[in-house]
Write a protein that holds these residues in place. Structure first.
Motif, mmCIF file in Angstrom:
data_model
loop_
_atom_site.group_PDB
_atom_site.id
_atom_site.type_symbol
_atom_site.label_atom_id
_atom_site.label_comp_id
_atom_site.label_asym_id
_atom_site.label_seq_id
_atom_site.Cartn_x
_atom_site.Cartn_y
_atom_site.Cartn_z
ATOM 1 N N UNK A 14 0.822 -1.205 0.000
ATOM 2 C CA UNK A 14 0.000 0.000 0.000
ATOM 3 C C UNK A 14 0.858 1.258 0.000
ATOM 4 N N UNK A 15 1.900 1.260 0.837
ATOM 5 C CA UNK A 15 2.797 2.414 0.902
ATOM 6 C C UNK A 15 3.525 2.613 -0.427
ATOM 7 N N UNK A 16 3.936 1.485 -1.030
ATOM 8 C CA UNK A 16 4.616 1.583 -2.313
ATOM 9 C C UNK A 16 3.713 2.176 -3.368
ATOM 10 N N UNK A 17 2.432 1.771 -3.337
ATOM 11 C CA UNK A 17 1.466 2.310 -4.287
ATOM 12 C C UNK A 17 1.246 3.785 -4.076
ATOM 13 N N UNK A 18 1.186 4.214 -2.807
ATOM 14 C CA UNK A 18 1.013 5.637 -2.505
ATOM 15 C C UNK A 18 2.191 6.446 -3.016
ATOM 16 N N UNK A 19 3.404 5.879 -2.811
ATOM 17 C CA UNK A 19 4.609 6.599 -3.213
ATOM 18 C C UNK A 19 4.639 6.810 -4.716
ATOM 19 N N UNK A 20 4.187 5.793 -5.472
ATOM 20 C CA UNK A 20 4.189 5.914 -6.911
ATOM 21 C C UNK A 20 3.136 6.903 -7.383
ATOM 22 N N UNK A 21 2.049 7.026 -6.581
ATOM 23 C CA UNK A 21 0.945 7.898 -6.984
ATOM 24 C C UNK A 21 1.255 9.371 -6.746
ATOM 25 N N UNK A 22 2.201 9.633 -5.819
ATOM 26 C CA UNK A 22 2.525 11.025 -5.517
ATOM 27 C C UNK A 22 3.252 11.679 -6.683
ATOM 28 N N UNK A 23 2.892 12.885 -7.040
ATOM 29 C CA UNK A 23 3.597 13.556 -8.139
ATOM 30 C C UNK A 23 5.011 13.918 -7.734
ATOM 31 N N UNK A 24 5.907 13.879 -8.686
ATOM 32 C CA UNK A 24 7.299 14.260 -8.427
ATOM 33 C C UNK A 24 7.416 15.762 -8.421
ATOM 34 N N UNK A 25 6.964 16.417 -7.353
ATOM 35 C CA UNK A 25 6.863 17.880 -7.291
ATOM 36 C C UNK A 25 8.196 18.545 -7.613
ATOM 37 N N UNK A 26 9.249 18.130 -6.912
ATOM 38 C CA UNK A 26 10.543 18.787 -7.090
ATOM 39 C C UNK A 26 11.110 18.549 -8.483
ATOM 40 N N UNK A 27 10.663 17.447 -9.133
ATOM 41 C CA UNK A 27 11.184 17.125 -10.444
ATOM 42 C C UNK A 27 10.377 17.778 -11.561
ATOM 43 N N UNK A 28 9.100 18.033 -11.319
ATOM 44 C CA UNK A 28 8.210 18.490 -12.377
ATOM 45 C C UNK A 28 7.882 19.978 -12.297
ATOM 46 N N UNK A 29 7.909 20.569 -11.118
ATOM 47 C CA UNK A 29 7.467 21.953 -10.968
ATOM 48 C C UNK A 29 8.663 22.893 -11.023
ATOM 49 N N UNK A 30 8.576 23.907 -11.867
ATOM 50 C CA UNK A 30 9.642 24.889 -12.020
ATOM 51 C C UNK A 30 9.061 26.266 -11.733
ATOM 52 N N UNK A 31 9.501 26.861 -10.650
ATOM 53 C CA UNK A 31 9.000 28.176 -10.263
ATOM 54 C C UNK A 31 10.127 29.183 -10.141
ATOM 55 N N UNK A 32 9.755 30.440 -9.880
ATOM 56 C CA UNK A 32 10.746 31.505 -9.718
ATOM 57 C C UNK A 32 10.149 32.590 -8.836
ATOM 58 N N UNK A 33 10.992 33.237 -8.039
ATOM 59 C CA UNK A 33 10.545 34.329 -7.180
ATOM 60 C C UNK A 33 11.708 35.271 -6.916
ATOM 61 N N UNK A 34 11.374 36.455 -6.400
ATOM 62 C CA UNK A 34 12.404 37.439 -6.082
ATOM 63 C C UNK A 34 13.184 37.019 -4.848
#
Length: 273
Positions: A14-34
């Motif tokens: 179950x934990x393995x399935x949850x881990x796979x379901x989580x989005x790779x936030x740090x890998x997929x999201x690219x942001x910028x700020x001052x």
């Protein structure tokens, strides 16, 4: 025992399935700020603030550049990534209440003297700057230019440019507390952001006196350098007091009152702390 083992295996799956379901936030999201300096309070939704003045600069100078620092959020850029700025109008809501504290009326107030693209600054989508608003691959920090223009209207009063980072094709706007900026553009004397209490109440007369007697333009950058050095600050306070005594003595000989922040108000005689 077998039951416990089966439960343990099921939990792992179950934990393995949850881990796979989580989005790779740090890998997929690219942001910028001052990048805000320590003196700003992000919890108050503050913004990067700066003053730029053409005052005292060569008359041939018709434009200049204010540089702002940004940093990526989430994953580092994997290629050259462009960001976007968008101007916004400074507004305020004023409310009218009844005797029970209920709102019965409201008025939208738009602050005057807001900068105009092409007049006081180069528009953010102009080719002269759009191609420079970027983070390179793997870059941890970048300097982004804002080109300010020397309009004749700046000699009469300052104009304020409020803008923010917005989503681009490559980068998302980061934390909203770190995505707003303000530049006050002028070609006249305006109060520096970091004006010290040691100088007394700011006024055009006082500021002009400080510039005249030292031969130095006391802008944000110079005041920052002086404020960070207690001995240097004390030295300049001494110079101001000495030169002010000379000037007031000369004024007295001409039958004039001491130098004042407001020439028409005797209670505003200039002193330095």
């Amino acid at each position: 025992m077998k039951t416990s083992l089966y439960l343990f295996i099921a939990l792992l799956l179950l934990c393995g399935g949850c881990e796979k379901a989580l989005p790779g936030f740090a890998e997929e999201w690219h942001g910028v700020q001052f990048i805000l300096d320590g003196e700003y309070n992000a919890t108050l939704n503050d913004r990067v603030k700066s003053n730029y003045s053409f005052y005292g600069k060569d008359a041939a100078l018709t434009q200049d550049t204010v540089w702002l620092r940004v940093r990526p959020q989430g994953a580092l850029p994997q290629r050259t990534s462009y960001l976007r700025f968008e101007q916004f109008q400074e507004i305020r809501w004023d409310y009218k209440y009844d005797e029970l504290g209920h709102v019965i009326d409201s008025t939208l107030y738009e602050y005057p003297d807001q900068a105009e693209p092409g007049v006081h600054y180069v528009a953010f989508d102009d080719a002269r700057v759009a191609g420079l608003m970027k983070l390179e691959e793997g870059e941890l920090e970048a300097r982004i230019p804002v080109i300010v223009l020397r309009s004749p209207s700046l000699q009469e009063k300052p104009y304020t440019l409020n803008f923010r980072i917005v989503d681009s094709d490559d980068l998302s706007a980061g934390d909203s507390h770190y995505c707003q900026a303000q530049i006050v553009i002028s070609d006249c004397l305006v109060q520096p952001i970091n004006w010290s209490w040691r100088f007394g109440t700011w006024s055009v007369v006082r500021h002009d006196f400080m510039n005249r007697v030292t031969g130095i333009f006391w802008d944000d950058d110079f005041i920052t350098s002086v404020n960070s050095n207690a001995e240097l600050l004390s030295y300049y306070i001494y110079v101001f007091k000495r030169e002010l005594a000379k000037e007031n003595a000369a004024r007295a000989e001409e039958g004039l009152p001491p130098l004042r922040d407001d020439p028409n108000d005797p209670s505003t005689e200039i002193v330095f702390n």
